[in-house]
Design an enzyme around this catalytic site. Structure first.
Site, short mmCIF file in Angstrom:
data_model
loop_
_atom_site.label_atom_id
_atom_site.label_comp_id
_atom_site.label_asym_id
_atom_site.label_seq_id
_atom_site.Cartn_x
_atom_site.Cartn_y
_atom_site.Cartn_z
N PHE A 110 -8.21 1.49 -5.80
CA PHE A 110 -7.09 0.54 -5.85
C PHE A 110 -6.71 0.03 -4.46
O PHE A 110 -6.70 0.80 -3.49
CB PHE A 110 -5.86 1.23 -6.42
CG PHE A 110 -5.59 0.97 -7.88
CD1 PHE A 110 -6.28 0.01 -8.58
CD2 PHE A 110 -4.61 1.69 -8.53
CE1 PHE A 110 -6.00 -0.23 -9.93
CE2 PHE A 110 -4.33 1.47 -9.88
CZ PHE A 110 -5.04 0.51 -10.57
N GLU A 111 -6.34 -1.23 -4.37
CA GLU A 111 -5.73 -1.82 -3.18
C GLU A 111 -6.52 -1.52 -1.91
O GLU A 111 -5.96 -1.23 -0.85
CB GLU A 111 -4.28 -1.35 -3.05
CG GLU A 111 -3.42 -1.82 -4.22
CD GLU A 111 -1.98 -1.36 -4.15
OE1 GLU A 111 -1.54 -1.01 -3.04
OE2 GLU A 111 -1.31 -1.33 -5.19
N GLY A 112 -7.84 -1.58 -2.03
CA GLY A 112 -8.73 -1.31 -0.90
C GLY A 112 -9.39 0.04 -1.07
O GLY A 112 -8.73 1.08 -0.94
N ARG A 168 0.82 -1.22 0.00
CA ARG A 168 0.00 0.00 0.00
C ARG A 168 0.84 1.26 0.00
O ARG A 168 0.35 2.34 -0.34
CB ARG A 168 -0.93 0.00 1.21
CG ARG A 168 -2.10 -0.98 1.11
CD ARG A 168 -3.14 -0.71 2.16
NE ARG A 168 -4.28 -1.59 1.98
CZ ARG A 168 -4.54 -2.66 2.74
NH1 ARG A 168 -3.73 -2.95 3.73
NH2 ARG A 168 -5.60 -3.41 2.51
#
Length: 632
Positions: A419-421, A289
């Protein structure tokens, strides 16, 4: 047409997610203590001082020279394609091995230097930043670094360091942040597994030759089963890239729909063992992240440069627009926010590089904060540029003006909130970690399934914990002293310490009011997390500016803290003064069709196609759209 999909209850989905999270806290965590009302500045101050790395500096210099002279970001945007020669150039620099240990042919950069590299490359082409990030932060290198065997590292990492591209495949057409419903399967066979399924939104999926694929292994005699991570050869028989996805922004992104039909995966390609896939994914994202806010910081720096130069040159009403207060406040917001975001990111990177810290909350906070604030920065830049902010770079250049692609920046940044959560999922993820201490001592009291004995034991634990903890939130100087060391910024650190205690009190009040139903109060939890993010940012900028000793940094830190405190005041008020209940009630009626009259008078959206695509097992009938970079 039918789709392969596991039907699971909300409770089952929760259990899968809970089993995958790292449940123990073996190392100090500033973020965890923050949500308990303790501003542990001793965990982040004095500001960390990483040892100089001449090799990293040399690489960053070469990377900067290369992307500034050999990479045409505008062409990548127009053509929706990163040229083959750019792949070759990045590979020769070692950019595909930035996070890979030198023993396997990589550069072995620290998290701090790696994020500096992404900031640099992403400022020229966000698509390149996404390529390098997805390859190394969530692709094959990071899971193998954390969980791979020595044999796996020796087989795969040198290939990736040399320039082969990797991708991470978790999401499916109907499975996003709820992996318990995963439809992809890996059936045990002699010597390995047969992989079947369809994966959606695989960044680098069209160009990747090595894939990390998550699939469900059925339980069986002597087999744990569960979601499992595999390294899969991108050119293995049965792998088909069925579609390259196109997006609002990041047009150079090589993002795929990939089908697996009876793909044989050797048993030695399992990462970490059966059933460990989701835990591997979450652990990978702890550091992965950090790459996203690195590009947010780069975008904000670029925005500040554009805002400064434009506002000096553009004259309206007898003076440069930057001297008008309406624009000046926007420039100041961009400058202060850039300093705040960079401070948070640098601190998180250095915490990640120091093995003594548990930084999972901090990494999630900087991802959440960076993606939200960078979007606001870009929006303000569009406003500062006016009509030119809405005009494309090519159009500006065609009429003789600087090709400043502010509208592209806005499009490219928007995905970072997903993105990514997504922001909503990050709120819930961080909130779960924030209340972990409470659940560990009192969870059984609010769990309707707990036995009488479990509730009794929990009551004893809770009584002891809260008898000690609650008084620290109400009286005394709090949990931290020595503010004078922060000089002119001491007032902000002291304010943040008090605000941290208020945050803990408000969280406890929410738990007492809603008990087991607190998890459904997502708007409340989101505000709690946002306050925590602001307090982390205040702590970071005060530590950094104090360490630097530079008056200009103290000025930026002071302004940022005042702006942040204003945002916190609004969030604190909204914790208990909001329309959440009314919002939910009206939303339910909208979903039930009670307000369809509001949709009258328009031509509605198209009826063709499915809201969520479905898939059936079997060989692909689509044309393979994979792209392979020919050797130089």
């Amino acid at each position: 047409m039918t789709t392969v999909q596991r039907e699971v209850s909300a409770e089952q989905a929760r259990q899968v997610a809970e089993a995958a999270r790292e449940s123990e806290w073996r190392k100090p965590s500033f973020g965890r203590q923050l949500f308990l009302g303790r501003l542990r500045m001793d965990l982040i101050h004095p500001w960390p001082q990483p040892a100089p790395n001449p090799d990293a500096e040399q690489f960053l210099q070469k990377l900067g020279e290369y992307v500034s002279t050999e990479v045409d970001g505008a062409a990548i945007e127009r053509d929706a394609r990163i040229p083959d020669e750019v792949f070759h150039g990045l590979a020769e620099l070692g950019a595909f091995g930035m996070k890979i240990d030198p023993a396997y042919g990589g550069l072995g950069l620290s998290h701090l230097d790696y994020c500096r590299a992404l900031t640099l490359a992403g400022s020229v082409s966000p698509a390149i930043g996404a390529l390098l990030s997805a390859h190394q932060s969530i692709g094959v290198p990071q899971p193998l670094k954390l969980f791979g065997t020595k044999e796996q590292k020796q087989r795969f990492l040198p290939r990736l360091a040399a320039g082969e591209v990797s991708a991470f495949l978790l999401t499916e057409p109907d499975v996003g942040s709820d992996p318990a419903r995963m439809g992809a399967t890996a059936t045990p066979v002699e010597g390995g597994y047969r992989l079947n399924g369809v994966k959606l939104w695989a960044t680098n999926g069209t160009v990747a030759t090595l894939l990390v694929v998550m699939a469900m292994v059925p339980k069986g005699e002597g087999r744990r089963g569960g979601i499992t991570a595999f390294v899969v050869e991108g050119d293995a028989e049965g792998v088909t890239v069925e579609h390259r996805n196109a997006f609002l922004g990041l047009r150079g992104l090589e993002n795929s729909v990939t089908r697996f039909h009876d793909v044989f995966v050797p048993a030695e390609n399992v990462i970490g063992g059966e059933g460990q896939g989701l835990k591997i994914a979450l652990s990978t994202l702890n550091t992965g992240r950090l790459s996203l806010p690195a590009m947010c910081v780069g975008a904000s720096k670029w925005s500040l440069s554009v805002a400064r130069q434009w506002s000096q040159q553009r004259v309206q009403w007898g003076r440069p627009v930057g001297r008008h207060e309406a624009v000046a406040t926007k420039i100041a917001f961009i400058a202060a926010t850039t300093y705040g975001m960079e401070s948070m990111l640098d601190l998180c990177c250095m915490l990640a590089d120091d093995d003594r810290n548990d930084f999972r909350i901090e990494a999630a906070l900087v991802k959440l904060y960076g993606s939200e604030l960078a979007w606001r920065v870009a929006d303000e830049l569009v406003q500062i540029r006016g009509g030119r902010g809405y005009e494309s770079a090519d159009s500006l250049a065609a009429r003789g003006e600087k090709a400043i692609g502010v509208e592209q920046l806005l499009r490219d940044l928007r995905i970072n909130r997903i993105f990514e959560g997504s922001t909503e999922i990050m709120h819930l993820f961080i909130a779960r970690e924030a209340v972990d201490q409470h659940l560990s001592v009192a969870g059984a009291l609010i769990d309707p399934k707990s036995s009488v004995g479990a509730k009794g034991r929990a009551l004893l634990r809770a009584t002891g914990f809260y008898a000690r903890w609650l008084p620290t939130l109400a009286v005394g100087r709090g949990t931290f002293g020595g503010y004078r060391r922060f000089g002119p910024l001491a007032k902000h650190v002291r304010w943040a310490e008090r605000a941290a205690r208020r945050l803990a009190r408000n969280t406890f009040q929410g738990m007492a009011r809603w008990q087991g139903k607190l998890e459904h109060r997502q708007a409340f939890l989101g505000r709690v997390v946002d306050i925590g993010a602001e307090l982390f940012a205040i702590a970071a900028v005060c530590s950094r500016a104090t360490a630097s000793g530079r008056p200009e940094e103290r000025e930026l830190a002071d302004l940022f803290c005042h702006q942040s405190r204003g945002r916190i005041a609004i969030l604190e008020h909204a914790l208990w003064n909001n329309t959440d209940a009314a919002d939910v009630a009206v939303a339910r009626k909208v979903l039930a069709g009670d307000h369809t009259a509001l949709e009258a008078g328009i031509i509605g959206p198209p009826d063709q196609g499915e809201w969520v695509s479905t898939w059936t097992p079997g060989p692909s009938t689509a044309t393979d759209t994979r792209r392979r970079i020919p050797p130089r």
